[in-house]
Structures are given as structure tokens and as C-alpha cells.
Motif scaffolding. Sequence first.
Motif, PDB file in Angstrom:
ATOM      1  N   THR A 666       0.863  -1.180   0.000  1.00 53.72           N
ATOM      2  CA  THR A 666       0.000   0.000   0.000  1.00 53.72           C
ATOM      3  C   THR A 666       0.903   1.234   0.000  1.00 53.72           C
ATOM      4  O   THR A 666       2.119   1.114  -0.165  1.00 53.72           O
ATOM      5  CB  THR A 666      -0.946  -0.005   1.220  1.00 53.72           C
ATOM      6  N   THR A 667       0.303   2.397   0.178  1.00 54.24           N
ATOM      7  CA  THR A 667       1.074   3.642   0.116  1.00 54.24           C
ATOM      8  C   THR A 667       2.246   3.617   1.084  1.00 54.24           C
ATOM      9  O   THR A 667       2.071   3.490   2.301  1.00 54.24           O
ATOM     10  CB  THR A 667       0.167   4.849   0.452  1.00 54.24           C
ATOM     11  N   GLY A 668       3.463   3.678   0.546  1.00 57.19           N
ATOM     12  CA  GLY A 668       4.674   3.728   1.366  1.00 57.19           C
ATOM     13  C   GLY A 668       5.071   2.417   2.010  1.00 57.19           C
ATOM     14  O   GLY A 668       5.933   2.413   2.901  1.00 57.19           O
ATOM     15  N   HIS A 669       4.499   1.286   1.605  1.00 59.08           N
ATOM     16  CA  HIS A 669       4.766   0.008   2.262  1.00 59.08           C
ATOM     17  C   HIS A 669       5.040  -1.075   1.212  1.00 59.08           C
ATOM     18  O   HIS A 669       4.231  -1.295   0.316  1.00 59.08           O
ATOM     19  CB  HIS A 669       3.577  -0.393   3.135  1.00 59.08           C
ATOM     20  N   TRP A 670       6.224  -1.733   1.338  1.00 58.17           N
ATOM     21  CA  TRP A 670       6.599  -2.870   0.491  1.00 58.17           C
ATOM     22  C   TRP A 670       6.948  -4.049   1.394  1.00 58.17           C
ATOM     23  O   TRP A 670       7.390  -3.858   2.536  1.00 58.17           O
ATOM     24  CB  TRP A 670       7.809  -2.529  -0.380  1.00 58.17           C
ATOM     25  N   SER A 671       6.776  -5.260   0.873  1.00 58.36           N
ATOM     26  CA  SER A 671       7.016  -6.448   1.699  1.00 58.36           C
ATOM     27  C   SER A 671       7.533  -7.595   0.839  1.00 58.36           C
ATOM     28  O   SER A 671       7.229  -7.675  -0.363  1.00 58.36           O
ATOM     29  CB  SER A 671       5.720  -6.860   2.408  1.00 58.36           C
ATOM     30  N   ALA A 672       8.332  -8.462   1.481  1.00 61.96           N
ATOM     31  CA  ALA A 672       8.842  -9.670   0.803  1.00 61.96           C
ATOM     32  C   ALA A 672       8.969 -10.782   1.832  1.00 61.96           C
ATOM     33  O   ALA A 672       9.478 -10.555   2.943  1.00 61.96           O
ATOM     34  CB  ALA A 672      10.188  -9.394   0.148  1.00 61.96           C
ATOM     35  N   ASN A 673       8.510 -11.963   1.492  1.00 64.17           N
ATOM     36  CA  ASN A 673       8.602 -13.124   2.380  1.00 64.17           C
ATOM     37  C   ASN A 673       9.680 -14.081   1.870  1.00 64.17           C
ATOM     38  O   ASN A 673       9.978 -14.132   0.672  1.00 64.17           O
ATOM     39  CB  ASN A 673       7.257 -13.865   2.442  1.00 64.17           C
ATOM     40  N   GLY A 674      10.255 -14.839   2.800  1.00 62.66           N
ATOM     41  CA  GLY A 674      11.246 -15.850   2.432  1.00 62.66           C
ATOM     42  C   GLY A 674      12.554 -15.274   1.934  1.00 62.66           C
ATOM     43  O   GLY A 674      13.190 -15.853   1.026  1.00 62.66           O
ATOM     44  N   VAL A 675      12.983 -14.127   2.456  1.00 61.00           N
ATOM     45  CA  VAL A 675      14.265 -13.538   2.058  1.00 61.00           C
ATOM     46  C   VAL A 675      15.384 -14.389   2.675  1.00 61.00           C
ATOM     47  O   VAL A 675      15.512 -14.471   3.912  1.00 61.00           O
ATOM     48  CB  VAL A 675      14.371 -12.068   2.526  1.00 61.00           C
ATOM     49  N   GLN A 676      16.198 -15.010   1.843  1.00 58.34           N
ATOM     50  CA  GLN A 676      17.220 -15.943   2.310  1.00 58.34           C
ATOM     51  C   GLN A 676      18.533 -15.220   2.621  1.00 58.34           C
ATOM     52  O   GLN A 676      19.094 -14.539   1.766  1.00 58.34           O
ATOM     53  CB  GLN A 676      17.464 -17.029   1.257  1.00 58.34           C
ATOM     54  N   ILE A 677      18.990 -15.400   3.851  1.00 52.06           N
ATOM     55  CA  ILE A 677      20.319 -14.916   4.275  1.00 52.06           C
ATOM     56  C   ILE A 677      21.192 -16.158   4.455  1.00 52.06           C
ATOM     57  O   ILE A 677      20.962 -16.974   5.365  1.00 52.06           O
ATOM     58  CB  ILE A 677      20.233 -14.117   5.584  1.00 52.06           C
ATOM     59  N   PRO A 678      22.198 -16.380   3.590  1.00 53.55           N
ATOM     60  CA  PRO A 678      22.933 -17.658   3.596  1.00 53.55           C
ATOM     61  C   PRO A 678      23.758 -17.916   4.848  1.00 53.55           C
ATOM     62  O   PRO A 678      23.929 -19.066   5.240  1.00 53.55           O
ATOM     63  CB  PRO A 678      23.823 -17.560   2.352  1.00 53.55           C
ATOM     64  N   MET A 679      24.285 -16.892   5.490  1.00 53.20           N
ATOM     65  CA  MET A 679      25.125 -17.111   6.666  1.00 53.20           C
ATOM     66  C   MET A 679      25.147 -15.851   7.526  1.00 53.20           C
ATOM     67  O   MET A 679      24.816 -14.757   7.070  1.00 53.20           O
ATOM     68  CB  MET A 679      26.550 -17.492   6.251  1.00 53.20           C
ATOM     69  N   ALA A 680      25.538 -16.023   8.775  1.00 50.48           N
ATOM     70  CA  ALA A 680      25.608 -14.895   9.695  1.00 50.48           C
ATOM     71  C   ALA A 680      26.829 -14.037   9.375  1.00 50.48           C
ATOM     72  O   ALA A 680      27.821 -14.508   8.818  1.00 50.48           O
ATOM     73  CB  ALA A 680      25.662 -15.399  11.133  1.00 50.48           C
ATOM     74  N   GLY A 681      26.727 -12.744   9.726  1.00 50.82           N
ATOM     75  CA  GLY A 681      27.846 -11.833   9.506  1.00 50.82           C
ATOM     76  C   GLY A 681      27.374 -10.386   9.445  1.00 50.82           C
ATOM     77  O   GLY A 681      26.194 -10.074   9.639  1.00 50.82           O
ATOM     78  N   GLU A 682      28.336  -9.488   9.161  1.00 51.44           N
ATOM     79  CA  GLU A 682      28.017  -8.066   9.036  1.00 51.44           C
ATOM     80  C   GLU A 682      27.634  -7.786   7.596  1.00 51.44           C
ATOM     81  O   GLU A 682      28.482  -7.660   6.719  1.00 51.44           O
ATOM     82  CB  GLU A 682      29.208  -7.214   9.456  1.00 51.44           C
ATOM     83  N   TRP A 683      26.344  -7.676   7.359  1.00 46.74           N
ATOM     84  CA  TRP A 683      25.819  -7.495   6.020  1.00 46.74           C
ATOM     85  C   TRP A 683      25.599  -6.009   5.709  1.00 46.74           C
ATOM     86  O   TRP A 683      25.217  -5.216   6.579  1.00 46.74           O
ATOM     87  CB  TRP A 683      24.476  -8.230   5.859  1.00 46.74           C
ATOM     88  N   LYS A 684      25.849  -5.679   4.451  1.00 49.17           N
ATOM     89  CA  LYS A 684      25.532  -4.341   3.953  1.00 49.17           C
ATOM     90  C   LYS A 684      24.167  -4.402   3.273  1.00 49.17           C
ATOM     91  O   LYS A 684      23.978  -5.148   2.320  1.00 49.17           O
ATOM     92  CB  LYS A 684      26.588  -3.864   2.954  1.00 49.17           C
ATOM     93  N   ILE A 685      23.233  -3.603   3.798  1.00 49.56           N
ATOM     94  CA  ILE A 685      21.875  -3.582   3.250  1.00 49.56           C
ATOM     95  C   ILE A 685      21.712  -2.278   2.476  1.00 49.56           C
ATOM     96  O   ILE A 685      21.742  -1.181   3.066  1.00 49.56           O
ATOM     97  CB  ILE A 685      20.823  -3.690   4.371  1.00 49.56           C
ATOM     98  N   ALA A 686      21.576  -2.381   1.145  1.00 54.43           N
ATOM     99  CA  ALA A 686      21.450  -1.212   0.264  1.00 54.43           C
ATOM    100  C   ALA A 686      20.023  -1.130  -0.278  1.00 54.43           C
ATOM    101  O   ALA A 686      19.474  -2.134  -0.749  1.00 54.43           O
ATOM    102  CB  ALA A 686      22.441  -1.297  -0.881  1.00 54.43           C
ATOM    103  N   VAL A 687      19.444   0.061  -0.216  1.00 58.22           N
ATOM    104  CA  VAL A 687      18.077   0.280  -0.691  1.00 58.22           C
ATOM    105  C   VAL A 687      18.114   1.351  -1.784  1.00 58.22           C
ATOM    106  O   VAL A 687      18.664   2.440  -1.578  1.00 58.22           O
ATOM    107  CB  VAL A 687      17.139   0.729   0.446  1.00 58.22           C
TER     108      VAL A 687
END
Length: 706
Positions: A666-687
Motif C-alpha cells: 500500500t502507500t509507502g509500504h513494500w514487503s517480501a517473504n522468504g528472504v534468504q540470508i545464507p550465513m551470519a555476519g556483518e551485512w551491507k543492506i542497500a536500498v
Amino acid sequence: MTQTIAPRVRMLVLLFLAVAGALLAGAGPASAHAALTGSDPAQGVVVDKAPTQVTLTFSETVSTNDDSLRVLDPKGARVDDGKPSEISGTTYAVQLHSGLPDGTYTVTYQVVSADSHPVAGAYTFSIGSPSQTSVSVSAQEAGGGVVGRLYGFGRYMSYAGFIVMVGGGAFVLACWQRGTGVRSLQRLVVGGWLAMTAATLFLLLLRGSYSRSGTLGDVFDLALLGEALQTKTGAALVSRLLLLAAAALFIAVLFGAYDKRDDDEKRDLTFGLAIGGTVVAAGLAASWAMAEHASTGLQPGVAMPVDVLHLLAVATWLGGLAALLVALYRAPADRPVDAAAVRRFSQVAFGSVLVVVATGVYQSWRQLGSWSAFTDTRYGQLLLVKIGLVALLVGIAWISRRWTARLAVPAATEAGVRTSASRASAAGRPAAGSATGKSAPGNSVRGKERVPAAAAGGSGEAAGAASGDTGIAKGPKPAKGSKNSQYPKAPDSSQDSKESTGKNKKGSGDGERAAQLARQRAAVDAARQKRLRNADGDRFGLRRSVLAETGVAVVLLAVTTVLTSTEPGRTEQDAARAARSSSSSASAADSASGALTLDMPFDTGGADGKGVVSVDLDPARAGANEMHVYVTRPNGRAFDVPEVKVAFTLEAKSIGPLPVAPDHITTGHWSANGVQIPMAGEWKIAVTVRTSDIDQVTVSKNAQIG
């Protein structure tokens, strides 16, 4: 030398006060224009159990109706009972149906704030887990569309009419009382009254649709009109109409009976008109103060009188300026605006500017909450534009004051010329300074008729013909019996009959020629008056500078009209702080449960490119995760941008970027299910956020996942 320096010093003082005073800001509570400061359930949250009600908290009291608060299920059906209730002074609730299924629900609201402006918005929350929703919330704000633009035009015309009517009347009464007989000034003031009256009726007709549906077809809905009449704004508009009836009486006396009184009666009438006019003008100004920004928020008991003074000073200054412009361009040659009147208006205008600056300082303090509000809020940006225009207007006014000091024809000289012309006419000879005297152009006066000398061609014979004289010069009688004797012969009845018949045949033709001659003389007289006005270089320079002032004043009035309908910076920043506080609370709750929330400000560089993007990742560990992305404006409201993309990169292990394309919920809201993160660590999240076809930007943050 002192007289030359003094105006410059005063101009510098005004510029300093206008800029420094408007920049004055301080901390304090919200001022005006309601904003959503809290909700339960909060925006974007996922609750395990269906709530029994939805509550909304605003920054000030608001007016509601059955459709003000609505809750819609994923299919767009209403799930509330449609009867909002007031829980506390600024908190309102609507009850929900029982047994609501899981999914994403949309909350919409449209209310009217205490300062008469409609406020609308929407947000979503989910029960159980998020889902797709068919509800499409428009990004258009309340009070927009065709009705909103018409309402804004009506507000501009009502302000303009008030300024012209009050300022024009004040100019005539306080600065140039001889102007009561000038038809162009009469038309100006009456035009201001007509514009304000028509605009008030127009606003009253639009009010119901403007504050409710916003559709043009509801303008003539009598039910909405009845509701509007029962509101504070409706009462203010009706009061304005009643006061305009009193203003009509004031105008009728000023431009009707006043000019026919002798000097003693004029003095008494001037005092009565000044008192009555001030009361009526103050009442008209109060019709704005009692229904808009000044009536709510911080110190309303002080703010409303200050707002009345501000409006009266603006009207005296800018409306008087318009009247002076008309007088300089349209006053007849036999009644020009004199230097003394211009100087009196200059003094009145200077005092009005001081009042405008002083009251503007206080109003700026009420409406702005911090230094950053000047650049980060629309209200602050418009206020900076207004300050610049006021400074420019004061600068041009200083130039006008210099032309005023050099004005060539003082009132005493003009009065002397008119007295000399009258005496000369009574003696049957041309006056000095008349066209027949070959000096300065003037008017030939014969009895009660005034004939332009230029139209008469400078000839006594022509002037006499124009006034109905025979045009035959008197001289000594010729000798009796002379060939050229002018003594009448014995009457001849046949000759008289022929002459009478000839005159009757020529009567109609002579009337047409006389009318044509009168039109030609009027055109010649108008051209002569224009040449006279342009002949005085100082007066011509004054007219040009006053014209420039009036042009800037028109733009200033437009900016002020937009400013009065804009959410104040103090309120906008308070709403943004409330939204951030709500987001922080949600983040803290998510952290306790292992979820991750990142807030990243962005600026795509476009006209509407600033905002904040928030990424929620749950449970924020290796494996499948649920991701929500929220995009909001700087004031905390949902921002419906065309596209959002997310990418995950683990630089330490050279993994990624792993792209994710969330679904638009809806207005201003996006969603995604089942986002796979392969391993633990310091991840960079870019939008990556795209706000238009060509404007986009990528922002990023590092976070520990797993």
C-alpha cells in the motif's frame, strides 16, 4: 545632509528587523494545523490478535463525522462501525467488527483541524501476517484538487478585497480627503468591497465540499452547506458578510455625503468615519483571526489581537499603495494628488511597516519550532520567500520616498493656480498659466462650465463658442448710416420665416456635429492631461516606483495566502518527531524479539525527493526472513514512490549483492517473504529508491545478521 541620511537609516533598520525578527524561533508546543502524532495499532506493526478498536492521536483538537475515521480490510470493505468517539482532548477512537481475519488493514482519516484546515492521511497494520491489499490510498492531500484550488483563489480574492477596501478608504480619509470626489478612487474602493463580498459568498458555498468530499459536484449540496454553517469557519464567514453590510454604509457616506459638507461638518464627519471605519475593519480582520492559525495552539488570547493588528497594518500599507497608484495615474488634471498627501501617506506607510514587522516577529515565533524549520519545512521555505519580498518592497518604498521629497508641484502652488484661473475667468480675461496666456496648460473657466483650453485651441472665439457664446467681439458702435452699420433694420416677417425653416432643417445635423465635437474635445483633453502628468519628471518617477511596489505587493499577497493554508513548521516537525518515536519504540520491541530495523534518510535531488526509508527484517538471522520496507516523508507521512529495490552484500565473504524486489502492499509500504540470508555476519543492506522517472538514489547501512 541629515534629511538624506535619515531615510536610509530607517530603511536599514526595517530590513534588519524584518530579517532578524522573522528568524526568531524557540521551543514550544505545537502551534496549529493538526497532525497525527500517535496511533494504536501503530503504523506497520503486526499484531497477533485482532484489536477491538483503532485510536488516533492528533496534535490538537479536530472535528469529525461518521466518515472521518475508516478501517478497510484487504478487499477494501469497511470493518469499523462508523461512529468515531472522543477519548480525550486530542485522541479519537473507532470500534472494529469482531472476529477479523488475518491480513493487512488500512486506516484512513480525514478531519478538520481547529484552525479550519482539512487534514487527511492513511497507514496500514497487519493481523497475524501481512497480505496483499486492494486498497489504493491516493497521495493527494486533503483540500486539494479543483475544489482546493478554487478555495485558494477565493481566499486570495477575499484578502485582496479587504486590503484594497480598507487601505483605499484609509488613504482617502487620512491622507487625501479631496480624493472623495475622484471617481477612479471610488471605483477602486467599491471594487474591493465587491471582490471581498463575492469571495466570502464563494468560500461559504465551497466550504462543505472543501472540508469533506473534495468533489466539485458537492458544492451545491445543501446538507454540506448546512453543516458548514454550524462550524467555526462558517460562523466567521457569516459574520464577515454582516460586517460588509456595515462597510457598504461607510463607503456610501465617504464617497457620497462627505464631499458635499462644509469644512466644519467635514471635521466632525471625519472623526465619526475614522472611529466607525476602524471598528468595522477590525471586525473584518477578526473574522480571519478567530477561525485560522491564531485561534489555536500557543497563546491564542495574545495571537488573535496580534493577527488583527497585522492584517490592519498590511491593509493600510498595501491598500493605500494601490490607492496612491490610482490617484497618480487616474486623478483628473483639475484635482491632482498633491505632494502633501503623498508625504502623509509615506508617514502612515512607515508606521504600518513597523507594525507589520513587530507582529510578524511574534507570528514567526509561534509557527516555527527550530532553526532547521526554515529549510526543512515548506512553511519555513515560504516564510523565507515572504521575508525576501518584504525586504524588496521596503527597498522600493525607500526609492518612492526619495521621489516624494522631490515632488515638483506642491499643493499650495496648485491651489494658487486654480484661484488665479477662477478670478481671471470672472473678469473675462485669460488667467496666467492658461492656454490663452501661452504659459502653462490649464482649463478655461466660464461660469459653472469648465472647458479644456487645449480643446478650445487657445482661441477666445472658440472657447466662447464651446460655452454657448456668440463669439462676436464687442467694440465701439459705428457711425449711423455707415455701410457696415450693425443696427437692425425694420423687421421683415417673410425673412424671419425663411430663417426659422432653415434652422429647423439644420437642427438634427447641428446636434450630431456638436456631439462629435464634444467627443473630440474630450479626447484632446485626455491627451493633454496625460502630457501634463508625464511632463513632471519627479511625479513620473514616483508613479513608476509606486507601480513597482504594487507589483511586488501582488506577489507578496499570493505567497501570504499560500502560507496561511500551509502546515506550520512547528507542527510538521512535532509530527515527524512523534513518527520517529513510534518507529524507535517498534524497533526496540523488534530488537527484543530478534528483529532488525534500519532507518536511512535519502534525497534523490528532485522536487519531491527527500524522505526516510526503513527496513524491517524478522527474525534477522541466517535462513528465511520476512522483510518490510516503509518509505515516509520528512514529516512522517507515507510516501508513495514508484519503485523500491533492496540488495544484501556480505563483503567479508565476497557474497552478493543479493537482490530482493519487494511487493508493493500500500502507500509507502513494500514487503517480501522468504528472504534468504545464507550465513551470519556483518551485512551491507542497500536500498534503491526511485521518486520519478529520472530521480533515484541508493542508500545503505551495515548491520549484524545472525
